[in-house]
Design an enzyme around this catalytic site. Sequence first.
Site, short mmCIF file in Angstrom:
data_model
loop_
_atom_site.label_atom_id
_atom_site.label_comp_id
_atom_site.label_asym_id
_atom_site.label_seq_id
_atom_site.Cartn_x
_atom_site.Cartn_y
_atom_site.Cartn_z
CD GLN B 258 -2.89 0.66 -0.19
OE1 GLN B 258 -3.32 -0.55 -0.30
NE2 GLN B 258 -3.08 1.74 -0.79
CG HIS B 261 -0.45 2.04 -4.40
ND1 HIS B 261 -0.39 1.97 -5.85
CD2 HIS B 261 -1.00 1.09 -3.85
CE1 HIS B 261 -0.95 0.63 -5.95
NE2 HIS B 261 -1.42 0.12 -4.97
CD GLU B 325 -8.56 1.34 -2.03
OE1 GLU B 325 -7.79 1.97 -1.35
OE2 GLU B 325 -8.87 1.51 -3.26
CG HIS B 326 -6.84 -2.69 -0.47
ND1 HIS B 326 -6.64 -1.56 -0.84
CD2 HIS B 326 -7.18 -3.25 -1.72
CE1 HIS B 326 -6.45 -1.27 -2.17
NE2 HIS B 326 -6.93 -2.27 -2.90
CG ASP B 359 -3.69 -4.32 -5.68
OD1 ASP B 359 -4.80 -3.83 -5.49
OD2 ASP B 359 -2.62 -4.00 -5.11
CG HIS B 418 -51.65 10.95 -10.44
ND1 HIS B 418 -51.40 12.50 -10.73
CD2 HIS B 418 -50.34 10.50 -10.41
CE1 HIS B 418 -50.01 12.46 -10.85
NE2 HIS B 418 -49.40 11.38 -10.78
#
Lengths: 435, 435
Positions: B258, B261, B325-326, B359, B418
């Site tokens: 991670q 990145h 996220e992960h 990934d 209606h």
Amino acid sequence: MLNWNTLSDAERRDALARPVMKNSVTLKQTVSEILADVEHRGDEAVLDYTRRFDCPTLPALRLSVEQRDALAAQVSQDVEEAINTAFANIKAFHEAQMPQDIQLTTTPGVVCEQRFVALEAVGLYIPGGSAPLPSTALMLGVPAVVANVPRKVLCTPPGKDGLIAPEIAFVAKRCGIEEIYLCGGAQAIAAMALGTDSIAQVDKIFGPGNSFVTEAKQQVSQRADGAAIDMPAGPSEVLVLADGEANPAFVASDLLSQAEHGADSQAILVSNSESLIDAVKAEVDTQLAQLSRNAIAVAAMDNARYILTTSLNEAVAVSNAYAPEHLIVQTEDARGLLPVLKNAGSVFLGAWSPESAGDYASGTNHVLPTYGYAKNYSSLGLLDFMRRYTVQELSPQGLQNLGPAIMTLAAAEGLDAHEKAVALRMQALKDNQDG
Amino acid sequence: MLNWNTLSDAERRDALARPVMKNSVTLKQTVSEILADVEHRGDEAVLDYTRRFDCPTLPALRLSVEQRDALAAQVSQDVEEAINTAFANIKAFHEAQMPQDIQLTTTPGVVCEQRFVALEAVGLYIPGGSAPLPSTALMLGVPAVVANVPRKVLCTPPGKDGLIAPEIAFVAKRCGIEEIYLCGGAQAIAAMALGTDSIAQVDKIFGPGNSFVTEAKQQVSQRADGAAIDMPAGPSEVLVLADGEANPAFVASDLLSQAEHGADSQAILVSNSESLIDAVKAEVDTQLAQLSRNAIAVAAMDNARYILTTSLNEAVAVSNAYAPEHLIVQTEDARGLLPVLKNAGSVFLGAWSPESAGDYASGTNHVLPTYGYAKNYSSLGLLDFMRRYTVQELSPQGLQNLGPAIMTLAAAEGLDAHEKAVALRMQALKDNQDG
């Protein structure tokens, strides 16, 4: 009447153009100030706004379950039965939408899963106004029940008496909604999205509203500390696709059902039959005179468009280009057109399927993408009350099978650590085998 | 190391806080100007920006299919095989996500349907940068193929040579993507959302990018004449949940995957074992030294958090509150924890399931909700490339069965037209029967 065939490209665009919907800088600023106020003063701010706009004597934001039930008991027998019928149909149709979790072995030893889970907390906004909207409460509450959302919050502005319509209370009771807050407008959206002492934050906010509500939903959806929202909003609209066989009175009644919603409602008739268009126009005039919401409907029908095409195919193309929220198909073989009809929120097939059916009781949801959003957004459904996430589990064998491909791709992207995370596990497996 | 049990509520919030991600007024303004420029000058504006930022000598925006194929042919044998492996797994897992249309008779004579259809046109954004990202092209391109989206547009900034990475070209070819435009940044998002002479508008835009791309996606998603987007963005993040049985080297390698990145990546270890945390820290130091993207990873690991809990249950609670996220679960019985784990984009179970697997190649999508959005947004999947809409058809009998409930509810809401749309159809049926 517009003759499609004789229009230039620019005139065609104009014929299908929606009213410009540009929230003024003033509106944005006002809403942003309300959000900031609720963020800083919490319940006190929400109460202040509610006392100013809705009920000067409101003692507290929460409607108790006892108050809810006392109100619900006031609903007449026939309305209770009608709500129960609608509830059952909407529940059945949304239950049918329940997704299945999946599990797939993509490579031997590599198991991938997609799981669905209900959102934890949803906020349901029911507008106030001249008449109660139990149908909106049903369209938001029932899917939340079916999805099994643990926490359901309902916000609606109180009347001058500090209470809500018995019909809304009845629907809330049917949906098991116990958290009811007496507030509306941007302050209600702010409270649900950002949280106050008495109203805990929700994950997603659903429901229609006036320009303040719409702008507030937009603003909170842009904040990481805010909430997701159901879909972008716009004025309601209908496109009726009819041929010479259609009943002009039925067609006119569907156009007017849309028109009575608001002066900004869009009603469009597209037909390959000039005589049908003429007959519908005459019917519209007759029926308009009988409506209690006549002024609103007249204003909306001033903007109605009657489009004549040379063929049914061309009429279909016009509908696809417009991407209506509601698409009413009154042609000889309505179902036969379904494969070529694109871009609609909900399609109503044939003479006996008026828009009112879907608005209230058939089972489909009446929260639909409007303003052309039917091209890229979905009709509200069960999935909007759930969340998808994935799971994966590799066995040692799975990692050995897939490891080389992962390492090659990580190396191609220059990401060493990604490569190493696999390499050192592969090495450990090798050491184990060797050892 | 943070001892969760000794932290105050405020300290706990701080421990799980994301970095503030506030797009500056300058960024918003710059992006808004780029959008306006592309709206007014079209291709010329996009070309100007691309020549200024990416390739001064770029002759045209479009990469021809011949150029694509010539580039694709340059990919090495092993990368080609790795991409093919990933392609097959991603395709299989997304095919398994294909939804079923439903049809249900809710009341005799009342048929409701939910139909799924692919979006008409999608825009796939692949960032440029130091290394090519074929994995992102796979994660966006393959679901579009599986959904059967008729028009797939890929935008990616060209290199100084006016070309794109062979790996991206290879993936585009594998996905049958013929519309490739050599542009990046806010100008690429503007072109896809608003359309230019050579790049027709798309309905929805997918993919990651820098702050300009993210801000541009946000802005076009707020415009009715713009495009929908996949999900809100934030820095990437991982939370590893590990017990005393976990392998410290494996855990460290996932945290570092991670961290490499970007300097703003978040890496969090939560464990009920102090000795495991100590061992992981030592491993992180060792492995960090070996990474080519060392400077980035060191910066990210400066913000890494090591949280010690008193029990595995408490560790699970921390993970649920963070909503990563992960989520990597390296405990003795990882799968056993699945029922209590909430709020994650993707869950990786057990020692042999590194983040790298998802990934690149296991089959799950790597476009995931980050920044806490895992509480209210889904992982990217096949459904994001499709649209749901409903259909209803009432027979005369169906209208007679449901009509009274519809009319009662319309009357309760004060909507005459209606009610009348049903009443006059009921009358016509009665007249027919009587006549």
